[in-house]
Scaffold this motif. Structure first.
Motif, PDB file in Angstrom:
ATOM      1  N   VAL A   1      10.473  19.524  17.933  1.00 43.62           N
ATOM      2  CA  VAL A   1      11.520  20.539  18.099  1.00 43.62           C
ATOM      3  C   VAL A   1      12.321  20.261  19.371  1.00 43.62           C
ATOM      4  O   VAL A   1      11.765  19.969  20.424  1.00 43.62           O
ATOM      5  CB  VAL A   1      10.900  21.951  18.134  1.00 43.62           C
ATOM      6  N   THR A   2      13.653  20.326  19.221  1.00 45.72           N
ATOM      7  CA  THR A   2      14.574  20.148  20.351  1.00 45.72           C
ATOM      8  C   THR A   2      15.542  21.337  20.354  1.00 45.72           C
ATOM      9  O   THR A   2      15.523  22.151  19.419  1.00 45.72           O
ATOM     10  CB  THR A   2      15.398  18.846  20.205  1.00 45.72           C
ATOM     11  N   PRO A   3      16.413  21.420  21.333  1.00 45.41           N
ATOM     12  CA  PRO A   3      17.431  22.487  21.304  1.00 45.41           C
ATOM     13  C   PRO A   3      18.378  22.399  20.099  1.00 45.41           C
ATOM     14  O   PRO A   3      19.078  23.358  19.788  1.00 45.41           O
ATOM     15  CB  PRO A   3      18.203  22.274  22.612  1.00 45.41           C
ATOM     16  N   PHE A   4      18.392  21.264  19.405  1.00 47.86           N
ATOM     17  CA  PHE A   4      19.267  21.077  18.254  1.00 47.86           C
ATOM     18  C   PHE A   4      18.584  21.412  16.926  1.00 47.86           C
ATOM     19  O   PHE A   4      19.211  21.355  15.871  1.00 47.86           O
ATOM     20  CB  PHE A   4      19.798  19.644  18.210  1.00 47.86           C
ATOM     21  N   THR A   5      17.301  21.739  16.957  1.00 49.11           N
ATOM     22  CA  THR A   5      16.549  22.044  15.739  1.00 49.11           C
ATOM     23  C   THR A   5      17.006  23.385  15.186  1.00 49.11           C
ATOM     24  O   THR A   5      16.886  24.408  15.845  1.00 49.11           O
ATOM     25  CB  THR A   5      15.034  22.077  16.014  1.00 49.11           C
ATOM     26  N   ARG A   6      17.509  23.355  13.954  1.00 50.44           N
ATOM     27  CA  ARG A   6      17.999  24.591  13.318  1.00 50.44           C
ATOM     28  C   ARG A   6      17.094  25.074  12.203  1.00 50.44           C
ATOM     29  O   ARG A   6      17.213  26.224  11.769  1.00 50.44           O
ATOM     30  CB  ARG A   6      19.398  24.351  12.745  1.00 50.44           C
ATOM     31  N   ALA A   7      16.205  24.195  11.700  1.00 49.74           N
ATOM     32  CA  ALA A   7      15.310  24.605  10.615  1.00 49.74           C
ATOM     33  C   ALA A   7      14.139  23.642  10.518  1.00 49.74           C
ATOM     34  O   ALA A   7      14.221  22.498  10.946  1.00 49.74           O
ATOM     35  CB  ALA A   7      16.055  24.638   9.284  1.00 49.74           C
ATOM     36  N   ILE A   8      13.068  24.160   9.921  1.00 47.35           N
ATOM     37  CA  ILE A   8      11.917  23.342   9.551  1.00 47.35           C
ATOM     38  C   ILE A   8      11.912  23.329   8.025  1.00 47.35           C
ATOM     39  O   ILE A   8      12.032  24.376   7.385  1.00 47.35           O
ATOM     40  CB  ILE A   8      10.593  23.942  10.073  1.00 47.35           C
ATOM     41  N   LEU A   9      11.806  22.138   7.426  1.00 49.96           N
ATOM     42  CA  LEU A   9      11.839  22.011   5.976  1.00 49.96           C
ATOM     43  C   LEU A   9      10.546  21.348   5.508  1.00 49.96           C
ATOM     44  O   LEU A   9      10.503  20.148   5.263  1.00 49.96           O
ATOM     45  CB  LEU A   9      13.072  21.197   5.549  1.00 49.96           C
ATOM     46  N   PRO A  10       9.463  22.138   5.385  1.00 48.35           N
ATOM     47  CA  PRO A  10       8.204  21.572   4.905  1.00 48.35           C
ATOM     48  C   PRO A  10       8.237  21.384   3.393  1.00 48.35           C
ATOM     49  O   PRO A  10       8.988  22.070   2.690  1.00 48.35           O
ATOM     50  CB  PRO A  10       7.182  22.643   5.290  1.00 48.35           C
ATOM     51  N   VAL A  11       7.431  20.471   2.907  1.00 45.69           N
ATOM     52  CA  VAL A  11       7.316  20.214   1.477  1.00 45.69           C
ATOM     53  C   VAL A  11       5.902  20.593   1.047  1.00 45.69           C
ATOM     54  O   VAL A  11       4.928  20.015   1.529  1.00 45.69           O
ATOM     55  CB  VAL A  11       7.583  18.721   1.160  1.00 45.69           C
ATOM     56  N   HIS A  12       5.797  21.594   0.177  1.00 42.96           N
ATOM     57  CA  HIS A  12       4.494  21.939  -0.400  1.00 42.96           C
ATOM     58  C   HIS A  12       4.157  20.827  -1.394  1.00 42.96           C
ATOM     59  O   HIS A  12       4.959  20.505  -2.264  1.00 42.96           O
ATOM     60  CB  HIS A  12       4.548  23.279  -1.124  1.00 42.96           C
ATOM     61  N   LEU A  13       2.981  20.238  -1.253  1.00 41.76           N
ATOM     62  CA  LEU A  13       2.677  19.038  -2.023  1.00 41.76           C
ATOM     63  C   LEU A  13       1.330  19.138  -2.729  1.00 41.76           C
ATOM     64  O   LEU A  13       0.380  19.717  -2.196  1.00 41.76           O
ATOM     65  CB  LEU A  13       2.677  17.848  -1.047  1.00 41.76           C
ATOM     66  N   TYR A  14       1.261  18.547  -3.899  1.00 47.88           N
ATOM     67  CA  TYR A  14       0.017  18.451  -4.673  1.00 47.88           C
ATOM     68  C   TYR A  14      -0.598  19.821  -4.959  1.00 47.88           C
ATOM     69  O   TYR A  14      -1.812  19.991  -4.920  1.00 47.88           O
ATOM     70  CB  TYR A  14      -0.991  17.534  -3.973  1.00 47.88           C
ATOM     71  N   GLY A  15       0.245  20.815  -5.213  1.00 42.06           N
ATOM     72  CA  GLY A  15      -0.258  22.136  -5.566  1.00 42.06           C
ATOM     73  C   GLY A  15      -0.803  22.939  -4.406  1.00 42.06           C
ATOM     74  O   GLY A  15      -1.395  23.990  -4.609  1.00 42.06           O
TER      75      GLY A  15
END
Length: 187
Positions: free
Chosen positions: A88-102
Motif C-alpha cells: 500500500v502506498t499513498p496512490f493505492t485506491r483499491a484492493i482487488l482480491p481474487v476468491h479462488l478455488y471455491g
C-alpha cells in the motif's frame, strides 16, 4: 435490460446478501465498471494478485490505473494480507482480491492490512463461496462475477454481474453500463 434481467439482478443480489446487482456484458466489464464506478483511473494503484485470469489486471489497465501485484498465501493460493500491507502506498485506491478455488479471501485480515481502502472482490469463480456466514459478493464494497460458460455458474454465452450494497455506487454502475444514460429507451 428487460424484466428477466431485473429479476436475475434481484435474485442474484439476494442470493449473495447484497442490496443491489447490476448485470453487464461479461466478467471483464464487471471488473472494469466496478473500478470506474469508484473513480479509479490514471495515477491510481490497485493491489491485486497475478495468479488469476488476465482480465483482473487488464481491467485495472483499461481504466488507466496501475496494477500492483502481490504474492499469495501458499496454503490458500489467495492474496496474502501481509504482502498487501507492504504494497500500500499513498496512490493505492483499491484492493482487488481474487476468491479462488471455491474459497474466499481472509477478508478480516485483508481489511486489517489496508484499513480504509475499498475492497473490490473478483468473484468470477466464487459464486456461492462463503466467508463465515456471508457469501462472496457481499464481503467487499463491490464484487464482480463472470457467467462465462467455463465458470462455476455459466451462461449459454457471455455475461457478468456486479454486486454492491452502496446505492450511490449502484446508480453509477447502472449509468456506466448503459453508456452514461440513466434510463433504458428500448424496452
Amino acid at each position: 435490460q428487460g424484466e428477466d434481467v431485473r429479476l436475475l439482478e434481484r435474485e442474484f443480489a439476494d442470493y449473495c446478501g447484497a442490496a443491489h446487482a447490476c448485470a453487464v456484458a461479461n466478467g471483464t466489464d464487471a471488473l472494469q465498471l466496478a473500478l470506474r464506478a469508484y473513480g479509479i483511473g490514471p495515477g491510481d494503484e490497485v493491489v491485486t494478485v497475478a495468479n488469476t485470469f488476465i482480465a483482473t489486471g487488464e481491467a485495472i489497465l483499461l481504466v488507466g490505473a496501475k496494477p500492483v501485484f502481490v504474492d499469495v498465501d501458499p496454503l490458500t493460493a489467495n492474496i496474502d494480507p501481509a504482502r498487501v500491507a507492504a504494497a500500500v502506498t499513498p496512490f493505492t485506491r483499491a484492493i482487488l482480491p481474487v476468491h479462488l478455488y471455491g474459497q474466499c479471501v481472509d477478508m478480516d485480515a485483508l481489511r486489517a492490512a489496508a484499513p480504509g481502502i475499498p475492497i473490490l472482490e473478483d468473484a468470477a469463480h466464487a459464486h456461492g463461496a462463503t466467508y463465515g456466514e456471508r457469501r462472496a459478493g457481499s464481503l467487499g464494497e463491490v464484487a464482480a462475477f463472470s457467467f462465462y460458460p467455463s465458470k462455476v455458474m455459466g451462461a449459454l454465452g457471455d455475461g457478468g454481474i456486479v454486486t454492491t450494497s452502496d446505492p450511490e455506487l449502484e446508480a453509477r454502475l447502472r449509468q456506466l453500463r448503459y453508456m452514461g444514460q440513466t434510463s433504458v429507451k428500448h424496452e
